[in-house]
Design a protein around this motif. Structure first.
Motif, mmCIF file in Angstrom:
data_model
loop_
_atom_site.group_PDB
_atom_site.id
_atom_site.type_symbol
_atom_site.label_atom_id
_atom_site.label_comp_id
_atom_site.label_asym_id
_atom_site.label_seq_id
_atom_site.Cartn_x
_atom_site.Cartn_y
_atom_site.Cartn_z
ATOM 1 N N UNK A 6 0.830 -1.190 0.000
ATOM 2 C CA UNK A 6 0.000 0.000 0.000
ATOM 3 C C UNK A 6 0.868 1.245 0.000
ATOM 4 N N UNK A 52 0.812 7.589 -0.051
ATOM 5 C CA UNK A 52 1.344 8.938 -0.154
ATOM 6 C C UNK A 52 0.889 9.603 -1.444
ATOM 7 N N UNK A 73 6.630 14.063 -2.117
ATOM 8 C CA UNK A 73 5.896 12.839 -1.814
ATOM 9 C C UNK A 73 5.339 13.024 -0.401
ATOM 10 N N UNK A 74 4.053 13.321 -0.325
ATOM 11 C CA UNK A 74 3.460 13.753 0.938
ATOM 12 C C UNK A 74 2.475 12.737 1.508
ATOM 13 N N UNK A 75 2.266 12.836 2.812
ATOM 14 C CA UNK A 75 1.314 11.945 3.466
ATOM 15 C C UNK A 75 -0.128 12.336 3.141
ATOM 16 N N UNK A 122 8.596 18.333 9.480
ATOM 17 C CA UNK A 122 9.738 17.901 8.667
ATOM 18 C C UNK A 122 9.654 18.641 7.343
ATOM 19 N N UNK A 125 11.658 19.474 3.741
ATOM 20 C CA UNK A 125 12.735 19.055 2.855
ATOM 21 C C UNK A 125 12.510 19.682 1.494
ATOM 22 N N UNK A 136 5.811 18.394 6.167
ATOM 23 C CA UNK A 136 4.848 17.543 6.867
ATOM 24 C C UNK A 136 4.819 17.942 8.339
ATOM 25 N N UNK A 195 5.790 13.041 13.696
ATOM 26 C CA UNK A 195 6.784 12.298 12.912
ATOM 27 C C UNK A 195 7.320 11.071 13.644
ATOM 28 N N UNK A 196 6.586 10.596 14.636
ATOM 29 C CA UNK A 196 7.081 9.463 15.404
ATOM 30 C C UNK A 196 6.892 8.144 14.673
ATOM 31 N N UNK A 197 5.809 8.046 13.943
ATOM 32 C CA UNK A 197 5.505 6.758 13.363
ATOM 33 C C UNK A 197 4.903 6.915 11.968
ATOM 34 N N UNK A 198 5.758 6.889 10.980
ATOM 35 C CA UNK A 198 5.305 6.937 9.603
ATOM 36 C C UNK A 198 4.293 8.058 9.390
ATOM 37 N N UNK A 199 3.332 7.868 8.467
ATOM 38 C CA UNK A 199 2.362 8.934 8.175
ATOM 39 C C UNK A 199 1.319 9.075 9.287
ATOM 40 N N UNK A 210 10.311 12.331 1.509
ATOM 41 C CA UNK A 210 9.364 13.373 1.108
ATOM 42 C C UNK A 210 9.572 13.811 -0.333
ATOM 43 N N UNK A 257 11.406 12.288 8.025
ATOM 44 C CA UNK A 257 10.838 12.874 9.231
ATOM 45 C C UNK A 257 10.635 11.840 10.321
ATOM 46 N N UNK A 258 10.621 10.583 9.925
ATOM 47 C CA UNK A 258 10.363 9.512 10.892
ATOM 48 C C UNK A 258 11.217 8.309 10.531
ATOM 49 N N UNK A 272 9.265 5.509 8.925
ATOM 50 C CA UNK A 272 8.976 5.710 7.510
ATOM 51 C C UNK A 272 10.237 5.498 6.670
#
Lengths: 110, 181
Positions: free
Chosen positions: A42, A45, A52-54, A72, A74, A89, A93-97, B76, B105-106, B109
């Motif tokens: 899956x 994003x 490439x954004x959440x 974050x 970039x 974003x 930012x601790x756990x993926x999106x 990103x 950022x993570x 990820x």
């Protein structure tokens, strides 16, 4: 013993044949679904510019809002170095999106 | 007769299914870069001449490597996905001494991204928030290729994909030979 009428025997034979063809068709469908039904990992994003954004950036949201608090940010470049985008974003930012609460991007051409 | 035709049709259907499956597999193995002409462009902000004061453990071998290349990718960055997809099918040894810095950022990820594109076949450093590469080389954009000689930044270029990267590697080798390294 009472013999079945010819019409009844023909009907029963048709039913058996249809059952066989149905089984073959189901097997074919199963094979096709096994081959084509395996989805790639899956990828939820979203592509915006070269980012490439959440999440899809919401209207009214701004880069300043995204960069307020934990975020974050970039930068990316494409088109022979002509297109530069800022990707942001916002979130823990601790756990993926799942830790991201909003995304934003802005691009400019040189 | 009907049975023979049915079996024939089934075989035909199976052949079509296998054919489509083969096309799908072949398509998935092709590089996904949308740009045809390789290009590179200098990253003006990069701290050319800088030598990191500290190296992460994952990249320690680059500190005193005669000449090496570090790729800066980011989770990103959309174009980095294309490049990571291309790298997936590249023999790591074919590009000289090459490492990957993955800005993210993570770390979760970052690990997912690295695992999906098998970036761990290279020397890989997951750089949270791009803090290390930003601090040491003043680089905060990707894709960027950092050319290093003895751990010192010689040049930083953004690039379109693996073919452009091969060009950079060739140029880098020429520079290294001319400078006697």
């Amino acid at each position: 013993m009472v013999e079945e009428p010819t019409a009844v025997r023909g009907f029963a034979s048709n039913i058996r044949r249809r059952g066989l063809l149905g089984s073959i068709g189901a097997a074919g469908l199963t094979a096709a679904s096994l081959i084509f039904g395996q989805a790639d990992a899956a990828n939820a994003t979203i592509s915006k510019g070269c980012c490439n954004l959440c999440y899809n950036p919401a209207s009214g949201y701004t880069l300043a809002k995204c960069q307020h608090g934990t975020h974050y940010t970039w930068y990316c470049t494409v088109n022979s170095g002509g297109l530069h985008c800022t990707c942001c974003e916002h979130g823990t930012n601790l756990d993926s999106c799942s830790g991201v609460t909003a995304s934003w991007y802005t691009c400019k051409y040189n | 007769m009907t049975i023979i035709l049915s079996v024939g049709m089934l075989l035909l259907a199976v052949a079509v299914v296998v054919l489509f499956a083969m096309f799908g597999e072949l398509a998935s193995r092709l590089p996904r870069s949308s740009e045809t002409e390789p290009w590179t462009a200098t990253v003006a902000e990069a701290a050319v001449g800088a030598s990191p004061t500290e190296w992460p453990q994952e990249l320690a071998e680059f500190a005193d490597a005669e000449h090496s290349l570090l790729l800066v990718l980011s989770t990103a960055c959309n174009s980095c996905i294309s490049i990571a997809g291309e790298l997936e099918h590249v023999d790591p040894s074919s590009l000289g001494k090459l490492g990957v810095i993955l800005s993210t950022g993570s770390s979760v990820r970052g690990k997912e991204f690295a695992s999906r594109y098998r970036l761990d076949r290279f020397s890989l450093f997951i750089d949270e928030n791009g803090a290390w590469v930003g601090r040491e080389f003043a680089v905060n954009s990707s894709p960027t290729a950092l050319s290093l000689i003895d751990g010192r930044l010689e040049s930083a270029n953004t690039f379109s994909g693996v073919p452009a990267l091969r060009g950079l590697v060739a140029d880098h080798d020429v520079v290294s030979r001319e400078s006697g390294v």
